[in-house]
Design a protein around this motif. Structure first.
Motif, PDB file in Angstrom:
ATOM      1  N   ALA A 108       0.936  -1.192   0.010  1.00  0.00           N
ATOM      2  CA  ALA A 108       0.127  -0.147   0.052  1.00  0.00           C
ATOM      3  C   ALA A 108       0.834   1.208   0.110  1.00  0.00           C
ATOM      4  CB  ALA A 108      -1.029  -0.042   1.155  1.00  0.00           C
ATOM      5  N   LEU A 109       2.001   1.356   0.741  1.00  0.00           N
ATOM      6  CA  LEU A 109       3.027   2.422   0.845  1.00  0.00           C
ATOM      7  C   LEU A 109       3.567   2.541  -0.512  1.00  0.00           C
ATOM      8  CD1 LEU A 109       4.419   1.964   4.396  1.00  0.00           C
ATOM      9  CD2 LEU A 109       2.927   3.721   3.777  1.00  0.00           C
ATOM     10  N   GLU A 110       3.708   1.433  -1.278  1.00  0.00           N
ATOM     11  CA  GLU A 110       4.533   1.595  -2.619  1.00  0.00           C
ATOM     12  C   GLU A 110       3.596   1.874  -3.711  1.00  0.00           C
ATOM     13  OE1 GLU A 110       7.275  -1.537  -2.591  1.00  0.00           O
ATOM     14  OE2 GLU A 110       8.754  -0.320  -1.239  1.00  0.00           O
ATOM     15  N   GLY A 111       2.339   2.017  -3.397  1.00  0.00           N
ATOM     16  CA  GLY A 111       1.426   2.279  -4.564  1.00  0.00           C
ATOM     17  C   GLY A 111       1.039   0.946  -5.327  1.00  0.00           C
ATOM     18  N   VAL A 112       0.991  -0.131  -4.651  1.00  0.00           N
ATOM     19  CA  VAL A 112       0.635  -1.242  -5.675  1.00  0.00           C
ATOM     20  C   VAL A 112      -0.791  -1.715  -5.446  1.00  0.00           C
ATOM     21  CG1 VAL A 112       0.730  -3.806  -5.621  1.00  0.00           C
ATOM     22  CG2 VAL A 112       3.013  -2.494  -4.883  1.00  0.00           C
ATOM     23  N   ASN A 113      -1.542  -1.703  -6.705  1.00  0.00           N
ATOM     24  CA  ASN A 113      -3.035  -2.010  -6.839  1.00  0.00           C
ATOM     25  C   ASN A 113      -3.129  -3.591  -6.478  1.00  0.00           C
ATOM     26  OD1 ASN A 113      -2.920  -3.241  -9.419  1.00  0.00           O
ATOM     27  ND2 ASN A 113      -2.913  -1.370 -10.350  1.00  0.00           N
ATOM     28  N   TYR A 168       3.484  -8.769  -6.557  1.00  0.00           N
ATOM     29  CA  TYR A 168       4.558  -8.009  -5.750  1.00  0.00           C
ATOM     30  C   TYR A 168       4.884  -8.949  -4.603  1.00  0.00           C
ATOM     31  CZ  TYR A 168       5.639  -4.461  -2.305  1.00  0.00           C
ATOM     32  OH  TYR A 168       6.330  -3.668  -1.487  1.00  0.00           O
TER      33      TYR A 168
END
Length: 382
Positions: free
Chosen positions: A336-341, A348
């Motif tokens: 979530a912090l690294e913007g993964v959907n 990931y």
């Protein structure tokens, strides 16, 4: 209704002896390490293995744990003016799976390895808990159905009914306690709920082993309608044991404890209400008659039929499950912090594994140290 376990649940005793100066010095050095790390430290002495806690308590300099069998050792600094230097608390796991006889032998053997010498009259028993677990999915606990002395204390616990509705009520009673320690307490409570809430999976193995012995199918832990277990527990504190029954030593406990339990079931009764205005004449509920007859058995040798080697396996699997859940949760937070959907999440996670391998490769010495520390911390179940 069917009894799925019966036996001792807790034993607390003191020993009129002090540890040696050599053992004290070894413990004192190791406790400094535990305090620095703010975590239990592995401790070995005379072939006995413990986890030494980084603190003492209640007048005891050292507190040690004996692994998943749930035995705690308390040692004072040696002092000739205070001869009662050792206290031992034996928890439910050892007593439920191996019985009181094995627990006593384990205590004697461990103290022998630690170089502690004492005679039978130098044992003082401070607390004994005895329990009976009953498979009774349809049982409804009602505090008003207890018939007790007018001076007795009673505590009730009402919880929200998250997995069963009870005649349209918003909740149901899951625990009733009669009496106070260090005297006598009689407790009836929903053991299934406690096992789930406090994450004690070993009890499913204990109950299922006893059901298998009786030729009955195992419990479905996910189905409250068929697996609700009620525990009736008798707790005898030091005032009841020593003042009322003059029980201090093992021999006195052997001779008197059956009578202590039988008296508890007579002094406190769970009944079926009737039209009789005299509550003392109310008949016992069938669950009370069922558990009361256990006093006719040999209480000292009661145990479950769980394979002792399986205890470590259950604890290990539970730790693996909890740690894996923590790892997955932390990795998801990182995503979530690294913007993964959501679509990218599985890929990931594989990348996280590679990144963790790189961390180990970058500092193998630190990783090896961490691994050794973890092996020491979990050596009783690894």
């Amino acid at each position: 209704m069917h009894i799925v376990h019966q036996g001792f649940d807790t034993i607390t005793l003191s020993i009129q002896a002090n540890i040696s100066q050599d053992l004290f010095d070894a413990l004192d050095v190791e406790r400094e390490t535990a305090e620095e790390n703010r975590a239990p430290s592995p401790f070995s002495y005379g072939g006995a293995e413990f986890d030494l806690l980084p603190h003492g308590g209640n007048g005891y300099r050292f507190i040690l744990k004996g692994g998943p069998l749930d035995v705690t050792w308390f040692f004072k600094k040696p002092n000739a003016r205070d001869p009662w230097g050792i206290r031992i608390s034996v928890g439910s796991t050892l007593l439920a799976t191996q019985g009181l006889g094995h627990a006593r032998a384990y205590i004697d053997k461990t103290l022998e390895r630690l170089g502690v010498r004492f005679e039978n009259h130098q044992v003082s028993i401070a607390r004994v808990d005895f329990c009976v677990d009953v498979l009774a999915p349809d049982f409804e606990l009602n505090p008003e159905n207890f018939v007790i002395h007018s001076h007795s204390n009673r505590g009730d616990y009402l919880t929200q009914d998250d997995d069963r509705r009870s005649n349209g009520k918003s909740g149901h009673f899951t625990s009733v306690t009669v009496g106070k320690m260090p005297g006598r307490q009689v407790i009836v409570y929903d053991k299934r709920r406690e096992v789930i809430d406090k994450k004690k999976p070993i009890w499913w193995d204990i109950w299922n082993a006893n059901l298998e012995r009786d030729g009955l199918p195992p419990l479905d832990a996910s189905d409250a309608a068929t697996s609700r277990i009620w525990r009736i527990e008798i707790r005898a504190g030091k005032d009841l044991l020593k003042d009322r029954w003059q029980v201090r030593t093992w021999a006195q406990l052997d001779a008197m404890f059956g009578d202590i339990v039988a008296e508890a079931f007579e002094k406190v009764r769970y009944c079926e209400p009737s039209d009789d205005g005299n509550r003392a004449r109310w008949p016992n509920h069938e669950i009370w008659d069922l558990v009361a007859v256990t006093t006719d058995d040999d209480l000292l040798e009661m145990r479950s039929f769980v394979d002792p080697t399986g205890i470590r396996e259950v604890h290990r699997n539970e730790h693996i499950r909890l740690i894996l859940a923590q790892v997955a949760g932390n990795a998801t937070t990182l995503a979530a912090l690294e913007g993964v959907n959501e679509i990218e999440l599985v890929d990931y996670m594989e990348q996280v594994g590679s990144r963790l391998a790189t961390v180990v490769e970058d500092d193998p010495e630190k990783a090896a140290k961490k691994l050794d520390e973890a092996k020491g911390r979990y050596r009783f179940i690894a």
